[in-house]
Design an enzyme around this catalytic site. Structure first.
Site, mmCIF file in Angstrom:
data_model
loop_
_atom_site.group_PDB
_atom_site.id
_atom_site.type_symbol
_atom_site.label_atom_id
_atom_site.label_comp_id
_atom_site.label_asym_id
_atom_site.label_seq_id
_atom_site.Cartn_x
_atom_site.Cartn_y
_atom_site.Cartn_z
ATOM 1 N N ARG A 150 158.459 -51.993 -108.472
ATOM 2 C CA ARG A 150 157.639 -52.692 -107.684
ATOM 3 C C ARG A 150 157.078 -51.533 -106.411
ATOM 4 N NH1 ARG A 150 158.030 -57.839 -107.098
ATOM 5 N NH2 ARG A 150 155.757 -57.470 -106.942
ATOM 6 N N ASP A 175 155.789 -57.352 -97.294
ATOM 7 C CA ASP A 175 156.777 -56.588 -98.498
ATOM 8 C C ASP A 175 156.421 -54.663 -97.427
ATOM 9 O OD1 ASP A 175 155.260 -58.348 -99.790
ATOM 10 O OD2 ASP A 175 156.884 -57.578 -100.766
#
Lengths: 376, 376
Positions: A97, A257
């Protein structure tokens, strides 16, 4: 002070020599756990979103490196070989990710401890166990991973406390995606703020964006708020503008994030639209992010890599065919909200206000677990 | 000029004494038709979204009143009783969907013709058939419904032609919901603009908002554009802001369910958010609406009734469980975009620019089918 038992189990923990995760792909239908016994299994769990959320990925990254170490020890590796296995695992984990910075942060943090231990060091050097033996490396890595995970929950409680002060009594709060306990080891960031406000008796009412395409809001945030007994109403993402126009949103709180050094915020796709709408309606837009999500090495949003995921997440949901087969689809998983649209950034060490380049640096430099590791 | 056969069948037509609809609940999986033989069946089809879209509902409303007339004639009703049945049908049809003004417009238009015919009049008074007999009433109603339906397609082609001039060569066009052939009798309004631009060789590329909760974009717009061979890419609704920020949207074109006299536009939930985003990014925001969608009797958006639909549309999709059972959900089906955010409104008679109170009134008064009916 003893805390009452948490109605939401730990998202990720070390159990029976494996990394045990809540399998979030099955929520809210079933609460199941999956044990990852190899780094490959953990990478697959991360890629397929069995676990997601920046702080949870930070802990998973740390545990994943510890898992590589214990696996290497079981295979009879030497201390340097254990550290090498840890480095390989960290690289594979980080590649799963690209946007969430915590994943790299957690994996590198535990890797650094393993590498120091393999060189015979850390503060073990003062004792009798300075041999750099393989088991000591694995033990040091796991200790660090456990420490990161425990710190996450403590940090989120502190973050929630700071953020709750920003939530008015009886406020209608809009949140996007899931920045709750399930996005962390426990307690939550954006939902931690809401939860702390509820614990303070403020009776917040929450609008839960369903958050297409993966529906983390409908599946996970609605589930958490139900377990916590906090008033929640699910809406389609498209309804946010209408709710703000009718005066039914007092505050927007989202997670992150990655926060760049200038305060630009990468978060789940759709966050940016909410920030534009909030600014248009004069609604405060708060980002809840532990300092581990702040990346001073990323100068601004343009430097944040934005992951694109499979178009099938858009074409289908829950096995149901939505669109004609073969239609093209684009699936950007994140967007970037410019700092100018962010009212404040809530961390475990306090609330950062603009100008963020100064306020964020000050907080990060004050964060104990961001300080350089002691080396021998 | 003969037109090539349309790749998309008529959404609604009169066939075998029934109102025949494409069953849009089954698209894109299956292209099936449903015959409504009673007004109740048609009301049920409208409520369950077998047919939807403001212009299509206008035609369905007209055909529904004609259906009531033919049913009353078959039951042996007198001319006044046929007109009474028509009035009852119009009221029931109009009550199914409160926001789209075309439904009321189409139903009332055909009802007015039936009532005039029942009084022995209309321009039949010049001929020998001035008796006001029941069959003549039903025939006049059906003729008017057929005329409305045929006019819809012709109007949409004209609208598309006017709108195509606003679409730059090779433009990236974002659209929301379905304002295509399936939302009309044929050709489409917002998609009519895109289609006319494609026919003019402008090669538009279309971003298709999936349009939760009912997914008219993913299911219907993607299907239409595929049939038409127009370049289309499906996106989750949350991606619009990101696409505008990355410079990938040149124009937004949407349809409308009702345009108020001052230019405020009611359309599918999510339209307002797009308008705010478009204004923020300096992207033109066009509304494609035939004059039958303009309601001079509604002064502004605050006076437009906004339908709320079942929360289950938000909780589930395609039979899949998304959210925890029993979670509260809100499902506003439409929102209102203030005129100030609308760059222009495209009609079959030309393009209206601000100030809309003047420009819309001028267009509506020029529309031949908006003129009062001739009465005897």
């Amino acid at each position: 002070v003893t805390q009452p038992p948490d109605p939401i189990p730990r998202t990720v923990e070390w159990a029976d020599g494996a990394v045990r995760l809540i399998d979030q792909r099955l929520l809210p239908g079933e609460l199941c756990f999956v044990d990852c016994r190899t780094v490959d299994e953990l990478c697959q769990a991360i890629s397929s979103l069995a676990i997601r959320g920046a702080p949870a990925l930070g802990a998973a990254g740390g545990y994943g490196v510890a898992l590589a170490c214990s696996g290497a020890v079981a295979g009879g590796a030497s201390a340097p070989a254990v550290a090498q296995a840890a480095a390989g695992a960290a690289a594979r984990l980080i590649a799963t990710r690209p946007t969430a910075v915590n994943l790299a942060w957690g994996a590198r943090r535990v890797l650094a401890v393993a590498e120091i231990a393999a060189r015979g060091g850390l503060d073990l050097s003062a004792g009798g166990d300075a041999s750099g033996d393989a088991e000591a490396v694995a033990r040091a890595a796991l200790d660090e991973a456990e420490e990161l995970a425990a710190q996450d929950v403590a940090d989120n409680r502190a973050l929630g406390h700071h953020g709750a002060a920003l939530v008015p009594e009886g406020a209608q709060v809009l949140t996007h995606c899931n920045a709750g306990a399930l996005a962390c080891v426990g307690y939550g960031t954006a939902l931690g703020v809401i939860r702390a406000a509820a614990e303070a008796g403020k009776r917040p009412r929450v609008w839960v964006d369903e958050t297409r395409p993966v529906l983390q809001g409908a599946r996970l945030t609605a589930w958490e708020l139900d377990r916590l007994g906090i008033d929640a109403t699910l809406v389609a993402d498209v309804m946010a503008g209408s709710l703000m126009a009718s005066g039914d949103v007092d505050v927007v709180v989202v997670g992150a994030d990655r926060v760049a050094a200038n305060g630009d915020v990468a978060n789940k796709i759709g966050t940016y639209s909410l920030a534009v709408l909030a600014a248009h309606h004069g609604v405060p837009f708060y980002v809840a992010a532990p300092t581990s999500t702040i990346d001073l090495a990323t100068p601004d949003g343009a430097a944040i890599p934005v992951e694109e995921r499979s178009p099938d997440e858009v074409r289908r949901v829950g096995g149901a065919r939505l669109a004609p087969d073969g239609v093209a689809a684009l699936n950007r998983a994140f967007d970037v909200t410019p700092a100018a649209l962010v009212t404040a950034i809530v961390t475990e060490l306090g609330v950062a206000h603009p100008p963020y380049d100064k306020s964020l640096r000050r907080l990060v430099e004050a964060a104990p677990h961001r300080r350089p590791l002691r080396t021998p």
